[in-house]
Design a protein around this motif. Structure first.
Motif, PDB file in Angstrom:
ATOM      1  N   GLY A  24       0.988  -1.193  -0.128  1.00  0.00           N
ATOM      2  CA  GLY A  24       0.004   0.024   0.119  1.00  0.00           C
ATOM      3  C   GLY A  24       0.734   1.310   0.083  1.00  0.00           C
ATOM      4  O   GLY A  24       0.303   2.524  -0.027  1.00  0.00           O
ATOM      5  N   THR A  25       2.116   1.251   0.024  1.00  0.00           N
ATOM      6  CA  THR A  25       2.962   2.272   0.048  1.00  0.00           C
ATOM      7  C   THR A  25       3.564   2.587  -1.059  1.00  0.00           C
ATOM      8  O   THR A  25       4.295   3.697  -1.337  1.00  0.00           O
ATOM      9  N   SER A  26       3.545   1.623  -2.070  1.00  0.00           N
ATOM     10  CA  SER A  26       3.852   1.772  -3.820  1.00  0.00           C
ATOM     11  C   SER A  26       3.344   3.086  -4.073  1.00  0.00           C
ATOM     12  O   SER A  26       2.017   3.415  -3.874  1.00  0.00           O
ATOM     13  N   GLU A  27       3.771   3.569  -5.412  1.00  0.00           N
ATOM     14  CA  GLU A  27       3.220   4.834  -5.886  1.00  0.00           C
ATOM     15  C   GLU A  27       2.087   4.086  -6.880  1.00  0.00           C
ATOM     16  O   GLU A  27       1.967   2.990  -7.116  1.00  0.00           O
ATOM     17  N   LYS A  28       0.952   4.983  -6.787  1.00  0.00           N
ATOM     18  CA  LYS A  28      -0.251   4.579  -7.841  1.00  0.00           C
ATOM     19  C   LYS A  28       0.244   4.615  -9.056  1.00  0.00           C
ATOM     20  O   LYS A  28       0.679   5.473  -9.762  1.00  0.00           O
ATOM     21  N   PRO A  29      -0.255   3.453  -9.730  1.00  0.00           N
ATOM     22  CA  PRO A  29       0.082   3.261 -11.354  1.00  0.00           C
ATOM     23  C   PRO A  29      -0.757   4.378 -12.006  1.00  0.00           C
ATOM     24  O   PRO A  29      -1.720   4.965 -11.850  1.00  0.00           O
ATOM     25  N   GLU A  30       0.036   4.835 -12.910  1.00  0.00           N
ATOM     26  CA  GLU A  30      -0.436   5.917 -14.008  1.00  0.00           C
ATOM     27  C   GLU A  30      -0.638   5.243 -15.016  1.00  0.00           C
ATOM     28  O   GLU A  30       0.375   4.454 -15.850  1.00  0.00           O
ATOM     29  N   PRO A  31      -1.681   5.627 -16.066  1.00  0.00           N
ATOM     30  CA  PRO A  31      -1.682   5.175 -17.355  1.00  0.00           C
ATOM     31  C   PRO A  31      -0.424   5.864 -18.234  1.00  0.00           C
ATOM     32  O   PRO A  31       0.263   6.696 -17.774  1.00  0.00           O
ATOM     33  N   ALA A  71      -4.006  -0.874 -18.361  1.00  0.00           N
ATOM     34  CA  ALA A  71      -5.617  -1.127 -18.936  1.00  0.00           C
ATOM     35  C   ALA A  71      -6.623  -0.691 -17.846  1.00  0.00           C
ATOM     36  O   ALA A  71      -7.324  -0.055 -17.745  1.00  0.00           O
ATOM     37  N   MET A  72      -6.117  -0.958 -16.423  1.00  0.00           N
ATOM     38  CA  MET A  72      -7.071  -0.603 -15.023  1.00  0.00           C
ATOM     39  C   MET A  72      -6.930   0.707 -15.001  1.00  0.00           C
ATOM     40  O   MET A  72      -7.932   1.198 -14.140  1.00  0.00           O
ATOM     41  N   ALA A  73      -6.054   1.381 -14.934  1.00  0.00           N
ATOM     42  CA  ALA A  73      -5.888   2.845 -14.839  1.00  0.00           C
ATOM     43  C   ALA A  73      -6.623   3.594 -15.925  1.00  0.00           C
ATOM     44  O   ALA A  73      -7.014   4.733 -15.488  1.00  0.00           O
ATOM     45  N   ASP A  74      -6.607   3.254 -17.185  1.00  0.00           N
ATOM     46  CA  ASP A  74      -7.126   3.976 -18.148  1.00  0.00           C
ATOM     47  C   ASP A  74      -8.601   3.814 -18.256  1.00  0.00           C
ATOM     48  O   ASP A  74      -9.216   3.075 -19.134  1.00  0.00           O
ATOM     49  N   THR A  75      -9.598   4.043 -17.201  1.00  0.00           N
ATOM     50  CA  THR A  75     -10.986   3.883 -17.155  1.00  0.00           C
ATOM     51  C   THR A  75     -11.364   5.211 -16.199  1.00  0.00           C
ATOM     52  O   THR A  75     -10.949   5.388 -15.384  1.00  0.00           O
ATOM     53  N   ALA A  76     -12.997   5.224 -16.608  1.00  0.00           N
ATOM     54  CA  ALA A  76     -13.686   6.209 -15.784  1.00  0.00           C
ATOM     55  C   ALA A  76     -13.649   5.739 -14.567  1.00  0.00           C
ATOM     56  O   ALA A  76     -13.683   6.718 -13.224  1.00  0.00           O
ATOM     57  N   GLY A  77     -13.696   4.631 -14.192  1.00  0.00           N
ATOM     58  CA  GLY A  77     -13.914   3.966 -12.713  1.00  0.00           C
ATOM     59  C   GLY A  77     -14.659   2.617 -12.800  1.00  0.00           C
ATOM     60  O   GLY A  77     -15.245   2.137 -13.832  1.00  0.00           O
ATOM     61  N   TYR A  78     -14.636   1.746 -11.825  1.00  0.00           N
ATOM     62  CA  TYR A  78     -15.062   0.543 -11.609  1.00  0.00           C
ATOM     63  C   TYR A  78     -15.411   0.332 -10.317  1.00  0.00           C
ATOM     64  O   TYR A  78     -14.996   0.764  -9.247  1.00  0.00           O
ATOM     65  N   ALA A  79     -16.389  -0.800  -9.982  1.00  0.00           N
ATOM     66  CA  ALA A  79     -16.599  -1.516  -9.002  1.00  0.00           C
ATOM     67  C   ALA A  79     -16.394  -3.009  -8.763  1.00  0.00           C
ATOM     68  O   ALA A  79     -16.514  -3.534  -9.738  1.00  0.00           O
ATOM     69  N   ALA A  80     -16.023  -3.400  -7.574  1.00  0.00           N
ATOM     70  CA  ALA A  80     -15.869  -4.602  -7.388  1.00  0.00           C
ATOM     71  C   ALA A  80     -16.358  -5.302  -5.891  1.00  0.00           C
ATOM     72  O   ALA A  80     -16.333  -4.670  -5.228  1.00  0.00           O
ATOM     73  N   LYS A  81     -16.460  -6.736  -5.926  1.00  0.00           N
ATOM     74  CA  LYS A  81     -16.512  -7.248  -4.754  1.00  0.00           C
ATOM     75  C   LYS A  81     -15.541  -8.094  -4.535  1.00  0.00           C
ATOM     76  O   LYS A  81     -15.012  -8.854  -5.491  1.00  0.00           O
ATOM     77  N   THR A  82     -15.055  -8.147  -3.447  1.00  0.00           N
ATOM     78  CA  THR A  82     -13.806  -8.913  -2.928  1.00  0.00           C
ATOM     79  C   THR A  82     -14.264  -9.840  -1.616  1.00  0.00           C
ATOM     80  O   THR A  82     -14.971  -9.417  -0.650  1.00  0.00           O
ATOM     81  N   SER A  83     -13.523 -10.850  -1.663  1.00  0.00           N
ATOM     82  CA  SER A  83     -13.776 -11.591  -0.441  1.00  0.00           C
ATOM     83  C   SER A  83     -12.264 -12.107  -0.083  1.00  0.00           C
ATOM     84  O   SER A  83     -11.533 -12.365  -0.950  1.00  0.00           O
ATOM     85  N   VAL A  84     -12.013 -11.725   1.308  1.00  0.00           N
ATOM     86  CA  VAL A  84     -10.490 -11.793   2.022  1.00  0.00           C
ATOM     87  C   VAL A  84     -10.669 -12.879   3.232  1.00  0.00           C
ATOM     88  O   VAL A  84     -11.265 -12.567   3.918  1.00  0.00           O
ATOM     89  N   MET A  85     -10.479 -14.191   2.904  1.00  0.00           N
ATOM     90  CA  MET A  85     -10.655 -15.128   4.016  1.00  0.00           C
ATOM     91  C   MET A  85     -11.984 -15.394   4.478  1.00  0.00           C
ATOM     92  O   MET A  85     -12.287 -15.097   5.597  1.00  0.00           O
ATOM     93  N   ASN A  94     -11.876   4.802  -8.375  1.00  0.00           N
ATOM     94  CA  ASN A  94     -12.176   6.187  -9.456  1.00  0.00           C
ATOM     95  C   ASN A  94     -10.704   6.504  -9.632  1.00  0.00           C
ATOM     96  O   ASN A  94      -9.902   7.424  -8.796  1.00  0.00           O
ATOM     97  N   PRO A  95      -9.692   6.003 -10.646  1.00  0.00           N
ATOM     98  CA  PRO A  95      -8.382   6.087 -10.791  1.00  0.00           C
ATOM     99  C   PRO A  95      -7.988   7.385 -11.187  1.00  0.00           C
ATOM    100  O   PRO A  95      -7.123   8.041 -10.762  1.00  0.00           O
ATOM    101  N   GLY A  96      -8.875   8.336 -11.927  1.00  0.00           N
ATOM    102  CA  GLY A  96      -8.471   9.688 -12.190  1.00  0.00           C
ATOM    103  C   GLY A  96      -8.149  10.531 -10.869  1.00  0.00           C
ATOM    104  O   GLY A  96      -7.577  11.502 -11.122  1.00  0.00           O
ATOM    105  N   GLU A  97      -8.968  10.381  -9.877  1.00  0.00           N
ATOM    106  CA  GLU A  97      -8.908  11.059  -8.592  1.00  0.00           C
ATOM    107  C   GLU A  97      -8.086  10.318  -7.515  1.00  0.00           C
ATOM    108  O   GLU A  97      -8.271  10.652  -6.389  1.00  0.00           O
ATOM    109  N   HIS A  98      -7.660   9.058  -7.905  1.00  0.00           N
ATOM    110  CA  HIS A  98      -6.827   8.343  -6.763  1.00  0.00           C
ATOM    111  C   HIS A  98      -7.783   7.983  -5.594  1.00  0.00           C
ATOM    112  O   HIS A  98      -7.174   8.240  -4.474  1.00  0.00           O
TER     113      HIS A  98
END
Length: 235
Positions: A24-31, A71-85, A94-98
């Protein structure tokens, strides 16, 4: 508030970091500059330096990662569902607004740039405070930096080794290629299966490994793609 299964917040975060390879400390990917190409050109084919996905092909993770991240950064935005354990959450990007917003039974987190807000089920929104007397708020605040690790664009930056296209399928009405491979994280072998479109958008993925002798798994499924997500500061 009690987590809805036997896992604590800290263990869940540790699992997320292990299985995604992100702190979580790495730089945000840019297109890349290729994202400035006309939309029609982008739709026709992936970037020229990204190999064509075909069943049976093997792709090095160092090549695959940047293609997915762009490819994931070059979008208006997206939603996802995630399961962790076994703990499920919904996350909007919202990649454009980080900006990222995540909601789960543990609590909620909003990250906009360098600003972070958290809330538990029993509290109101507040600025992240790792020293909070509320253990859930403190845990959410401490783990906020790892929320970005669940972003497929961030996960892609950790890919190494070979990935093989083992088949095809359909996701959100698009053809996807099934990519399988392994990465080494913190001494553990993480098995990854991703569903990737021809232009390298990851629409679903599963990562699994053994953490302290316990099998752990993260699954992610994009539920809405290329739709701007309005994420606003709660305070």
């Amino acid at each position: 508030m009690r987590v809805t299964n036997k896992w604590g917040v800290g263990v869940i975060v540790a699992a997320a970091v292990l299985l995604t390879g992100c702190s979580g400390t790495s730089e945000k990917p840019e297109p890349s500059s290729a994202s400035d190409a006309p939309a029609s050109q982008e739709a026709d084919a992936p970037q020229s330096d990204c190999p064509e996905l075909t069943v049976g092909a093997t792709i090095d993770g160092a090549t695959l990662g940047p293609c997915i991240a762009d490819a994931m950064a070059d979008t208006a935005g997206y939603a996802a569902k995630t399961s962790v354990m076994g703990v499920e959450s919904t996350t909007r990007f919202n990649p454009g607004e980080h900006a990222i917003e995540s909601d789960s039974p543990v609590g909620s987190i909003i990250v906009i740039g360098d600003d972070v807000w958290v809330k538990s089920a029993a509290s109101e929104w507040q600025t992240a405070d790792p020293a909070s007397s509320d253990p859930i708020v403190a845990a959410l605040s401490s783990s906020a930096a790892q929320v970005a690790s669940l972003d497929p664009a961030a996960m892609a930056t950790a890919l190494t080794g070979d990935f093989t296209v083992t088949g095809t399928g359909t996701r959100l009405g698009q053809e996807v290629f099934l990519l399988s491979g392994q990465v080494q994280q913190q001494g553990a072998t993480v098995e990854i299966v991703s569903e990737v479109t021809a232009d390298y958008v990851t629409l679903a993925s599963t990562s699994s490994a053994s953490l302290n002798g316990q099998s752990v798994q993260i699954s992610m499924e994009v539920t809405e793609w290329d739709v701007k997500q309005d994420i606003v500061a709660p305070l």
